[in-house]
Design a protein around this motif. Structure first.
Motif, PDB file in Angstrom:
ATOM      1  N   THR A   1       0.749  -1.238   0.064  1.00 46.42           N
ATOM      2  CA  THR A   1       0.116  -0.002   0.066  1.00 46.42           C
ATOM      3  C   THR A   1       0.815   1.268   0.031  1.00 46.42           C
ATOM      4  OG1 THR A   1      -1.660  -1.322   1.331  1.00 46.42           O
ATOM      5  CG2 THR A   1      -2.054   1.029   1.249  1.00 46.42           C
ATOM      6  N   TYR A   2       1.686   1.085   0.879  1.00 41.99           N
ATOM      7  CA  TYR A   2       2.845   2.415   0.758  1.00 41.99           C
ATOM      8  C   TYR A   2       3.467   2.591  -0.666  1.00 41.99           C
ATOM      9  CZ  TYR A   2       2.538   3.034   5.994  1.00 41.99           C
ATOM     10  OH  TYR A   2       2.057   3.301   7.189  1.00 41.99           O
TER      11      TYR A   2
ATOM     12  N   GLU B   1       4.042   5.904  -5.725  1.00 37.36           N
ATOM     13  CA  GLU B   1       3.569   5.748  -6.906  1.00 37.36           C
ATOM     14  C   GLU B   1       2.867   7.017  -7.429  1.00 37.36           C
ATOM     15  OE1 GLU B   1       2.622   2.317  -9.304  1.00 37.36           O
ATOM     16  OE2 GLU B   1       4.282   1.067  -8.359  1.00 37.36           O
ATOM     17  N   ILE B   2       1.713   7.097  -6.510  1.00 32.70           N
ATOM     18  CA  ILE B   2       1.038   8.188  -7.053  1.00 32.70           C
ATOM     19  C   ILE B   2       1.706   9.734  -6.620  1.00 32.70           C
ATOM     20  CG2 ILE B   2      -1.365   9.415  -6.332  1.00 32.70           C
ATOM     21  CD1 ILE B   2      -2.215   6.515  -5.392  1.00 32.70           C
ATOM     22  N   ASN B   3       2.434  10.038  -5.335  1.00 33.75           N
ATOM     23  CA  ASN B   3       2.963  11.036  -5.305  1.00 33.75           C
ATOM     24  C   ASN B   3       4.307  10.506  -4.759  1.00 33.75           C
ATOM     25  OD1 ASN B   3       3.907  13.317  -4.311  1.00 33.75           O
ATOM     26  ND2 ASN B   3       1.993  13.877  -3.116  1.00 33.75           N
ATOM     27  N   PRO B   4       5.447  10.724  -5.691  1.00 31.21           N
ATOM     28  CA  PRO B   4       6.835  10.353  -5.060  1.00 31.21           C
ATOM     29  C   PRO B   4       7.364  11.521  -4.263  1.00 31.21           C
ATOM     30  CG  PRO B   4       6.567  10.428  -7.542  1.00 31.21           C
ATOM     31  CD  PRO B   4       5.483  11.015  -7.101  1.00 31.21           C
ATOM     32  N   GLU B   5       6.615  12.502  -4.073  1.00 32.90           N
ATOM     33  CA  GLU B   5       7.217  13.614  -3.069  1.00 32.90           C
ATOM     34  C   GLU B   5       6.815  13.560  -1.692  1.00 32.90           C
ATOM     35  OE1 GLU B   5       9.581  15.676  -4.437  1.00 32.90           O
ATOM     36  OE2 GLU B   5       9.105  14.552  -6.346  1.00 32.90           O
ATOM     37  N   MET B   6       6.079  12.640  -1.423  1.00 30.11           N
ATOM     38  CA  MET B   6       5.482  12.302   0.136  1.00 30.11           C
ATOM     39  C   MET B   6       6.641  11.568   0.972  1.00 30.11           C
ATOM     40  SD  MET B   6       1.550  11.474  -0.295  1.00 30.11           S
ATOM     41  CE  MET B   6       1.273  11.201   1.473  1.00 30.11           C
ATOM     42  N   ASP B   7       6.886  12.064   1.977  1.00 33.41           N
ATOM     43  CA  ASP B   7       8.047  11.310   2.925  1.00 33.41           C
ATOM     44  C   ASP B   7       7.212  10.510   3.894  1.00 33.41           C
ATOM     45  OD1 ASP B   7       6.853  13.697   3.981  1.00 33.41           O
ATOM     46  OD2 ASP B   7       8.265  13.690   5.879  1.00 33.41           O
ATOM     47  N   GLY B   8       6.167  10.607   4.236  1.00 36.71           N
ATOM     48  CA  GLY B   8       5.338   9.790   5.251  1.00 36.71           C
ATOM     49  C   GLY B   8       5.358   8.218   4.659  1.00 36.71           C
ATOM     50  N   PRO B   9       4.924   7.743   3.360  1.00 34.17           N
ATOM     51  CA  PRO B   9       4.918   6.366   3.024  1.00 34.17           C
ATOM     52  C   PRO B   9       6.302   5.823   3.098  1.00 34.17           C
ATOM     53  CG  PRO B   9       4.249   7.942   1.333  1.00 34.17           C
ATOM     54  CD  PRO B   9       4.395   8.854   2.378  1.00 34.17           C
ATOM     55  N   TRP B  10       7.319   6.600   2.972  1.00 36.40           N
ATOM     56  CA  TRP B  10       8.553   5.895   2.978  1.00 36.40           C
ATOM     57  C   TRP B  10       8.907   5.547   4.504  1.00 36.40           C
ATOM     58  CZ3 TRP B  10      10.631   3.991  -0.958  1.00 36.40           C
ATOM     59  CH2 TRP B  10      10.511   4.716  -2.262  1.00 36.40           C
ATOM     60  N   VAL B  11       8.385   6.293   5.396  1.00 31.13           N
ATOM     61  CA  VAL B  11       8.646   6.236   6.785  1.00 31.13           C
ATOM     62  C   VAL B  11       8.071   4.870   7.153  1.00 31.13           C
ATOM     63  CG1 VAL B  11       8.360   6.843   9.112  1.00 31.13           C
ATOM     64  CG2 VAL B  11       9.184   8.379   7.403  1.00 31.13           C
ATOM     65  N   GLY B  12       6.567   4.862   6.738  1.00 32.26           N
ATOM     66  CA  GLY B  12       5.648   3.467   6.920  1.00 32.26           C
ATOM     67  C   GLY B  12       6.399   2.351   6.375  1.00 32.26           C
ATOM     68  N   LYS B  13       6.688   2.360   5.245  1.00 30.80           N
ATOM     69  CA  LYS B  13       7.274   1.256   4.396  1.00 30.80           C
ATOM     70  C   LYS B  13       8.515   0.919   5.428  1.00 30.80           C
ATOM     71  CE  LYS B  13       9.275  -0.232  -0.004  1.00 30.80           C
ATOM     72  NZ  LYS B  13       9.613   0.053  -1.229  1.00 30.80           N
ATOM     73  N   GLY B  14       9.353   1.667   5.956  1.00 27.32           N
ATOM     74  CA  GLY B  14      10.544   1.295   6.398  1.00 27.32           C
ATOM     75  C   GLY B  14      10.185   0.646   7.781  1.00 27.32           C
TER      76      GLY B  14
END
Lengths: 82, 441
Positions: B148-149, B154-167
């Motif tokens: 999901t992250y 993919e939709i918004n490559p500029e968001m930092d939140g999903p990278w933290v969640g994925k991490g």
């Protein structure tokens, strides 16, 4: 040029030469036969070129360029009294 | 108005008829607000910050506590109404808040239903996707959270939140190397991201990129460790160490230095080129980039007279050089090749004490240091010439050669690595066109 420029050059060279920085400047002076009296800007520029060649051998073009540019900047600043 | 802890919940429950559940009252109390009076003194933002209280509920509580201030329908154009009361929420925002509220109450199914309904209307709703991924994360459905992250980035490559969640999901899946690169990505997008900063600070490890080794090392070598790379002559210590630096620069953009005290730069690079360690595109050595610099100290030594060399305190000179180098150009990791060469330039009066200070000063520079060391001793089973190096180092990676069927086979063992739970077995070490790798059962 004022010999104090050598102190500045030596400090700038420390990342690549460590405690050998001072000796490296002296070695280049000897190689170029520039050991007597106060040196001109052009003579110091020759020393910089010699250090550049040594740096190329030691660490490649990227670092050698940085070293030459930094040393020339020190010479320029010293010449204009900045 | 003050009350005891026992009757405070009742008082909270009676805030102007708001039906606060005991869970919500507990959340308020846990946040340090022991009675209504205390709560009435705080701002709306502070109530919103209470864990377990949604924004909507926080607003209701705030308005209830400040009844006299509650906004009335504007009678004149001049009437000033606080901005937060003016904002009309979109249907999506209300739905999302409802979903998150249900999620905070542990009603996962209902929360997911609401969020999925929102996504049916708009598959690109990143707010809904973030909520969905968070629910998966909390429910320990880590792979679904990662997927999901990925959708969100993919939709918004500029968001930092999903990278933290994925991490966070990858950390839970024990994939620390990937997790760390996610936190780095988040930090690159938003340098103020505190979670990413914290995670990276806690767990900064330098992956070796040796296939199979990083899994054994919980993601890599802890940053700022001083590590011995030991082995007999011909055990590929230099190649192994160069490979690690090369990959750190290539994959992670880390700034690294390979300091050779004996072998010339030209000879070293020629050898590494044969191992395939070059940039693919322009047939240019990685060491020609800024990120990995090979410093040939042997060339400098050749320039100077033997008297000069003898007068230099080489351990100190190397420390000064690395410190200046880090300040001027930046540096994450350095290889010193080799300890034996350094010893040949140095006369120690008190090796134990002088080496102790050498290792301490190396550690103080704040870079990860790989010290290449020839095995010594009667049976070549000592990790350093003076026998103290193994105690002073934070880690020891031993590459040993064993003869089998007329062939010298390589085996790698992690003998010591502080701050890391690692097996002590020796694994066959393979070097091929794909790089270095260890073979596990």
């Amino acid at each position: 040029m004022d010999r104090s420029v050598e102190e500045k050059m030596m400090n700038f060279m420390k990342p690549m030469f460590g405690d050998m920085a001072r000796k490296t400047i002296e070695n280049q002076k000897e190689k170029l036969n520039l050991t007597r009296g106060e040196l001109t800007y052009e003579q110091y520029a020759k020393i910089v070129d010699s250090i550049y060649t040594l740096c190329m051998k030691m660490a490649g073009a990227a670092i050698a360029d940085k070293m030459r540019n930094g040393l020339l900047q020190i010479l320029d600043e010293n010449r204009t009294g900045r | 108005m003050t009350t005891t802890d026992e009757d405070a919940p009742d008082e909270f429950m009676q805030i102007l008829g708001l039906e606060l559940s005991r869970t919500k009252v507990k959340a308020i109390k846990d946040a340090g607000y022991v009675d209504v009076e205390a709560l009435s003194k705080v701002t709306l933002d502070e109530i919103i910050d209470i864990k377990g209280i949604s924004k909507k509920l926080a607003q209701e509580i705030y308005y209830a506590l400040h009844l006299a201030e509650e906004p009335q329908p504007a009678e004149s154009k001049d009437e000033i109404v606080p901005e937060e009361w003016q904002t009309e929420k979109s249907e999506d925002e209300i739905m999302l808040e409802k979903g998150l509220e249900l999620h905070s109450q542990g009603k996962w199914g209902q929360a997911l239903q609401i969020i999925n309904d929102m996504l049916e209307k708009d598959v690109l709703n990143t707010g809904a996707l973030m909520a969905k991924a968070k629910i998966y994360l909390d429910r320990e459905k880590y792979q679904m959270a990662v997927d999901t992250y990925d959708q969100i980035t993919e939709i918004n490559p500029e968001m930092d939140g999903p990278w933290v969640g994925k991490g966070e999901a990858l950390m839970a899946m024990d994939q620390k190397v990937r997790a760390m690169s996610c936190f780095k990505k988040a930090l690159a997008l938003n340098p103020a991201n505190e979670i990413a900063q914290e995670k990276l600070g806690e767990e900064d490890r330098l992956p070796t990129s040796v296939d199979g080794l990083d899994e054994l090392l919980e993601g890599g070598i802890p940053a700022k460790h001083v590590v011995l790379i030991c082995g007999r002559a011909g055990s590929m210590k230099s190649s192994f160490s160069y490979y690690v630096l090369h990959k750190l620069s290539e994959k992670q953009g880390r700034k690294t230095v390979y300091m050779s005290l004996e072998q010339s730069r030209q000879s070293l690079l020629k050898h590494m080129r044969k191992l395939g360690l070059k940039k693919d595109t322009k047939n240019m050595m990685v060491s020609d980039m800024d990120d990995l610099v090979v410093v040939d100290m042997a060339a400098l030594r050749k320039e100077s007279s033997s008297d000069t060399i003898d007068n230099i305190n080489w351990p100190n000179s190397i420390i000064n050089q690395l410190r200046s180098y880090k300040e001027s150009f930046g540096c994450d990791a350095v290889v010193i090749d080799s300890l034996s060469a350094l010893y040949s330039l140095t006369t120690f009066k008190n090796p134990r004490s002088e080496l102790f200070f050498f290792f301490e000063k190396l550690r103080d520079i704040g870079v990860t240091v790989f010290l290449i060391s020839e095995m010594c001793g009667e049976n070549q089973n000592q990790f350093g010439q003076y026998g103290v190096e193994e105690f002073l180092a934070d880690g020891i990676i031993h590459i040993k050669t064993e003869e089998y069927a007329n062939r010298a086979n390589l085996f790698l063992g992690v003998v010591k690595m502080r701050e890391t739970n690692h097996p002590r077995d020796y694994f066959p070490l393979i070097v091929d066109q794909f790089g270095f790798g260890i073979v596990k059962d």
